[in-house]
Scaffold this active site. Structure first.
Site, PDB file in Angstrom:
ATOM      1  CE  LYS A 141      -3.892   2.119   2.506  1.00  0.00           C
ATOM      2  NZ  LYS A 141      -4.787   2.009   3.674  1.00  0.00           N
ATOM      3  CB  SER A 169      -7.910   4.022   2.733  1.00  0.00           C
ATOM      4  OG  SER A 169      -7.100   3.412   3.736  1.00  0.00           O
ATOM      5  CB  SER A 177      -8.487   1.219   5.826  1.00  0.00           C
ATOM      6  OG  SER A 177      -9.173   2.434   5.954  1.00  0.00           O
TER       7      SER A 177
END
Length: 486
Positions: A81, A156, A180
């Protein structure tokens, strides 16, 4: 079936049986990305040249017999990420403000994965500074759900979940501040684990809300999740919030035996606002766990109704403080103006997106003189009550179970104009971050062709039981074997 629908252990065995090379795996990842990522949008940048060079070197080690056979993650491709810093690989946090930020060091989790010689394929798309529930807040491009390209993948860590679900990488790292990892895992039909706060080092994770953020894996199976957690967990003296506590052997917990296990099912998690088909699949999952020898009872988390408001006050307050450093002076894309103050203003107003600005303003207001006691301080007190609710239940129950998200993935653009409705998507995941307890999302069925996630919540530092229950359920069902057709 793609190569990465195999488990990590299966890929490991094929490597050591000389059926595959590391170069084959890495090329398969890049080929899959080339074929489909223009539809999915999971990757922000690739690390192709360095990854293929590393793969060649690892193949030589493998040929020479210089690799420990028990090291399952060796040579496997991974996506990271884009809020986890990577030396020599631009890290943007999904923001234009950091579009040229080239970190000078690796995050601890990246170092730990490098110790076992995984291969970083690239950086994964995300909501800007991890602020969002749909991945529509990335300042670069929208990530799409592999099960339905008209729908969001969740956020996210939507890029991480979508990359695993679509077979671009066999596993990925995400971060979880209010759900997330777990919510996009549920929307994309993969396994997402948020460890106990302090179990995994946050050193090198660009902070959104420091008392809530936690790094964790997104994988195809629970066993894969256990392998990754085993490698990234542990005390780190560079992270003051890292817990100096022994890391057990998580793989040993995957026995499939949950006879006598006591499950609490919070009535608040199957109440108003939760889709009927989601409730039905969760009840079917509980029935399956009963067949396996567990028992369950309805329980209550009375303060969970305050979790959403508490979270957005605390997370926004911490974001206001943490994001103050992004001013274009030390790093970031500076927008030059006539004087220093104007440079700050111009850099931040042009560099941050709308959602980030919204949360900075909310947090700054909550921390301001005259409002601190009424909002921030009161939210901290309610957080303590929420944490106490969990501790009280865990005196009598081994795990708590409910849905991961109240609905399946919604349409792209459907909730962008209504921030409060968007925030409500995290209503079932936020309490675990406030309490700091571990939780995992595993696939438990489908509604109109879209995945539904089952959330299993455990005591502080009891990932073993969480993984045990998740693995037992997974092995008794076939939901995790179904893949999107792209």
């Amino acid at each position: 079936m793609t190569l990465f629908d195999h488990t990590l252990r299966e890929l490991h065995e094929r490597l050591h049986n000389k059926e595959l090379t590391v170069t084959d795996l890495v090329k398969a990842s890049f080929d899959r990305i080339t074929d489909i990522d223009d539809k999915i949008g999971a990757f922000l940048r690739l690390n192709e040249e360095a990854a293929l060079t590393q793969a060649k070197q690892l193949d030589e080690k493998l040929a020479n017999g210089d690799v420990e056979t028990e090291q399952v993650l060796f040579g496997l491709p991974i996506g990271i990420k884009d809020n986890i810093v990577t030396k020599g690989l631009v890290t943007t946090c999904g923001s234009q403000l950091l579009n040229k930020f080239d970190p000078l060091y690796d995050a601890t989790v990246v170092e730990k994965l490098q110790e076992v010689e995984t291969v970083t394929v690239g950086k994964l798309n995300m909501d800007e500074f991890a602020m969002g529930s749909s991945n529509e807040n990335s300042s670069y491009k929208q990530v799409k759900n592999p099960w339905d390209l008209t729908r969001v993948p969740g956020g996210s860590s939507g890029g991480s979940a979508a990359a695993v679900a679509s077979g671009e990488v066999p596993f990925a790292l995400g971060s979880d501040t209010g759900g997330s990892i777990r919510q996009p895992a549920a929307y994309c039909g993969v396994v997402g684990l948020k460890p106990t706060y302090g179990r995994v080092s946050r050193y090198g994770l660009v902070a959104f809300a420091s008392s809530l953020d936690q790094i964790g894996p997104l994988t195809n199976t629970v066993e894969d999740s256990a392998y990754v957690l085993q490698q990234i967990a542990g005390y780190d003296k560079r992270d003051s919030t890292s817990a100096e506590i022994n890391v057990p052997d998580f793989l040993k917990a995957l026995t499939g035996d949950i006879k006598g296990l006591k499950i609490g099912v919070p009535k608040e998690y199957l109440g108003e606002g939760v889709n009927e088909q989601v409730k039905e699949k969760v009840k079917e999952a509980l029935a399956k766990l009963e067949e396996l020898g567990a028992s369950w009872e309805e329980v209550s988390l009375p303060h969970s109704k305050y979790a959403l408001a508490t979270y957005y006050l605390l997370a926004s307050s911490e974001a206001s403080a943490n994001l103050a450093r992004f001013d274009g002076i030390r790093y970031g894309d500076r927008k030059q103006a006539d004087d220093l103050l104007s440079t700050y203003k111009k850099t931040r107003s042009e560099g941050f997106g709308d959602e980030v600005k919204r949360r900075i303003m909310l947090g700054t207001f909550a921390l301001s003189s005259g409002y601190y006691d009424a909002y921030y301080k009161k939210a901290q007190k309610v957080r303590t009550l929420i944490k106490q609710d969990f501790e009280d239940l865990f005196l009598n129950y081994d795990v708590l179970i409910g849905p991961t998200a109240p609905t399946t993935a919604f349409k792209i653009g459907e909730k962008m104009d209504d921030p409060l409705t968007m925030y409500a998507n995290d209503i079932l995941t936020i309490p675990m971050n406030l309490a700091g307890v571990p939780a995992i999302s595993v696939p438990c069925g489908f509604s109109d062709g879209l995945p539904i996630g089952l959330q299993i919540i455990g005591k502080h530092f009891d990932e073993e039981t969480v993984l045990k229950v998740a693995h037992a359920f997974e092995q008794a069902t076939d939901h995790h074997t179904l893949k999107p057709e792209l």
